[in-house]
Design a protein around this motif. Sequence first.
Motif, PDB file in Angstrom:
ATOM      1  N   ARG A   1       0.724  -1.687  -0.112  1.00  0.00           N
ATOM      2  CA  ARG A   1       0.057   0.240  -0.009  1.00  0.00           C
ATOM      3  C   ARG A   1       0.836   1.220   0.478  1.00  0.00           C
ATOM      4  O   ARG A   1       1.946   1.476   0.355  1.00  0.00           O
TER       5      ARG A   1
ATOM      6  N   SER B   1       0.091   6.287  -0.061  1.00  0.00           N
ATOM      7  CA  SER B   1      -0.732   7.202  -0.863  1.00  0.00           C
ATOM      8  C   SER B   1      -0.481   6.940  -2.085  1.00  0.00           C
ATOM      9  O   SER B   1       0.138   7.187  -3.500  1.00  0.00           O
TER      10      SER B   1
ATOM     11  N   ASN C   1      -2.294  19.046  -3.972  1.00  0.00           N
ATOM     12  CA  ASN C   1      -2.681  18.881  -2.210  1.00  0.00           C
ATOM     13  C   ASN C   1      -3.486  19.902  -3.229  1.00  0.00           C
ATOM     14  O   ASN C   1      -4.642  19.989  -2.433  1.00  0.00           O
TER      15      ASN C   1
ATOM     16  N   MET D   1      -5.823   8.040  -0.212  1.00  0.00           N
ATOM     17  CA  MET D   1      -4.751   8.721   0.177  1.00  0.00           C
ATOM     18  C   MET D   1      -5.722   9.940   1.984  1.00  0.00           C
ATOM     19  O   MET D   1      -6.169  10.137   1.743  1.00  0.00           O
TER      20      MET D   1
ATOM     21  N   ALA E   1      -5.047  13.166   4.178  1.00  0.00           N
ATOM     22  CA  ALA E   1      -4.328  13.801   3.737  1.00  0.00           C
ATOM     23  C   ALA E   1      -5.053  14.981   4.847  1.00  0.00           C
ATOM     24  O   ALA E   1      -6.225  14.825   5.050  1.00  0.00           O
TER      25      ALA E   1
ATOM     26  N   ARG F   1      10.700   3.590   5.012  1.00  0.00           N
ATOM     27  CA  ARG F   1      10.391   3.441   7.046  1.00  0.00           C
ATOM     28  C   ARG F   1      11.717   3.296   8.260  1.00  0.00           C
ATOM     29  O   ARG F   1      12.675   2.934   7.331  1.00  0.00           O
TER      30      ARG F   1
HETATM   31  C1  LIG Z   1      -2.656  12.245   9.848  1.00  0.00           C
HETATM   32  C2  LIG Z   1      -2.273  12.102   7.834  1.00  0.00           C
HETATM   33  C3  LIG Z   1      -2.222  13.175   6.852  1.00  0.00           C
HETATM   34  C4  LIG Z   1      -1.447  14.209   6.040  1.00  0.00           C
HETATM   35  N1  LIG Z   1      -1.413  15.387   5.367  1.00  0.00           N
HETATM   36  C5  LIG Z   1      -0.673  14.847   4.015  1.00  0.00           C
HETATM   37  C6  LIG Z   1      -0.837  15.823   3.265  1.00  0.00           C
HETATM   38  O1  LIG Z   1      -1.490  16.763   3.823  1.00  0.00           O
HETATM   39  N2  LIG Z   1      -0.100  16.048   1.909  1.00  0.00           N
HETATM   40  C7  LIG Z   1       0.132  14.991   1.416  1.00  0.00           C
HETATM   41  O2  LIG Z   1       0.710  14.951  -0.088  1.00  0.00           O
HETATM   42  N3  LIG Z   1       0.261  13.688   2.032  1.00  0.00           N
HETATM   43  C8  LIG Z   1      -0.224  13.977   3.473  1.00  0.00           C
HETATM   44  N4  LIG Z   1      -0.250  12.354   4.068  1.00  0.00           N
HETATM   45  C9  LIG Z   1       0.509  11.142   3.837  1.00  0.00           C
HETATM   46  C10 LIG Z   1       1.551  10.917   4.315  1.00  0.00           C
HETATM   47  O3  LIG Z   1       2.846  11.763   3.696  1.00  0.00           O
HETATM   48  C11 LIG Z   1       2.097   8.937   4.060  1.00  0.00           C
HETATM   49  O4  LIG Z   1       0.990   8.650   4.803  1.00  0.00           O
HETATM   50  C12 LIG Z   1       3.196   9.305   4.641  1.00  0.00           C
HETATM   51  O5  LIG Z   1       4.239  10.449   3.778  1.00  0.00           O
HETATM   52  C13 LIG Z   1       3.422   7.420   4.173  1.00  0.00           C
HETATM   53  O6  LIG Z   1       3.672   7.215   2.846  1.00  0.00           O
HETATM   54  P1  LIG Z   1       2.422   6.162   2.188  1.00  0.00           P
HETATM   55  O7  LIG Z   1       1.350   6.302   3.011  1.00  0.00           O
HETATM   56  O8  LIG Z   1       2.719   6.980   1.174  1.00  0.00           O
HETATM   57  O9  LIG Z   1       2.724   5.065   2.800  1.00  0.00           O
HETATM   58  C14 LIG Z   1      -0.601  12.662   5.662  1.00  0.00           C
HETATM   59  C15 LIG Z   1      -0.598  10.432   5.850  1.00  0.00           C
HETATM   60  C16 LIG Z   1      -1.462  11.084   7.007  1.00  0.00           C
HETATM   61  C17 LIG Z   1      -1.595   9.914   8.177  1.00  0.00           C
END
Ligand SMILES: Cc1cc2nc3c(=O)[nH]c(=O)nc-3n(C[C@H](O)[C@H](O)[C@H](O)COP(=O)(O)O)c2cc1C
Length: 207
Positions: A6, A8, A106, A151, A153, A196
């Motif tokens: 998985r 994002s 975004n 996603m 975010a 990670r």
């Molecule tokens: C609480 C939370 C807020 C996040 N906000 C954003 C965001 O505003 N923009 C973005 O591009 N990614 C956002 N992310 C995604 C994280 O950057 C991403 O989950 C992290 O870098 C790990 O990458 P992956 O989800 O691809 O494994 C957010 C993730 C979480 C859990």
Amino acid sequence: MTNLTRNSTRSFSDKQVNLDTLKSIISEAQQAPSWENSQPYHVFLATGDTAAKIRAAHEKNVNNKTKSWTEVVPPQTWTPAADANILDWQYQASNHPESKEFGGLNTTLFNAPAIVYITIKKDASNYVAYDAGAFGYGMLLAAQNHGLGAMPAYGFVRYPEEIHEYFEIPEDEAIFMGIGLGYASEDEINQFRPGRNDLDKILQIKG
Ligand SMILES: Cc1cc2nc3c(=O)[nH]c(=O)nc-3n(C[C@H](O)[C@H](O)[C@H](O)COP(=O)(O)O)c2cc1C
């Protein structure tokens, strides 16, 4: 459910998602554990025209530099280790071939055709945040099982009025998190996979 694939999805295709599929994803996420099975959250789902209107309002807010805020206060400080991870993520993101797209995607809420908002009580304990987080992650995994991207975010929730315009959210609840759901586009940005920590950085074992 172990899952190493998985990631994002920051760019969704225009294809709409069948409502039954969306409901299945949310319902499967309900299998998440919670304190004494309290399931202390609600879900608000924007699809179709409503999601499109929210994305348009969001784009306008960002372009007009409207001051943003969230109903749950984000962390004000991080540990040095978390800070280092964030810096590393920013470095990886800015060196990704499609890094120039990050801001724009975004701004348009990743073109998400469906947006799920998770609310918790305004005076909720951190344990409620644990439960809501487990539920949210369950949704990401369920989406992947259905062939969809997801996603999570902060961007989805940083203009709460965009959401209150369409949903009657009880006065004592705060919009906590937003998750975009849809089919991933072919965009290269969707291949971005930040790493990670090495396990020994976060784990202490005593035998
Ligand atoms: C609480 C939370 C807020 C996040 N906000 C954003 C965001 O505003 N923009 C973005 O591009 N990614 C956002 N992310 C995604 C994280 O950057 C991403 O989950 C992290 O870098 C790990 O990458 P992956 O989800 O691809 O494994 C957010 C993730 C979480 C859990």
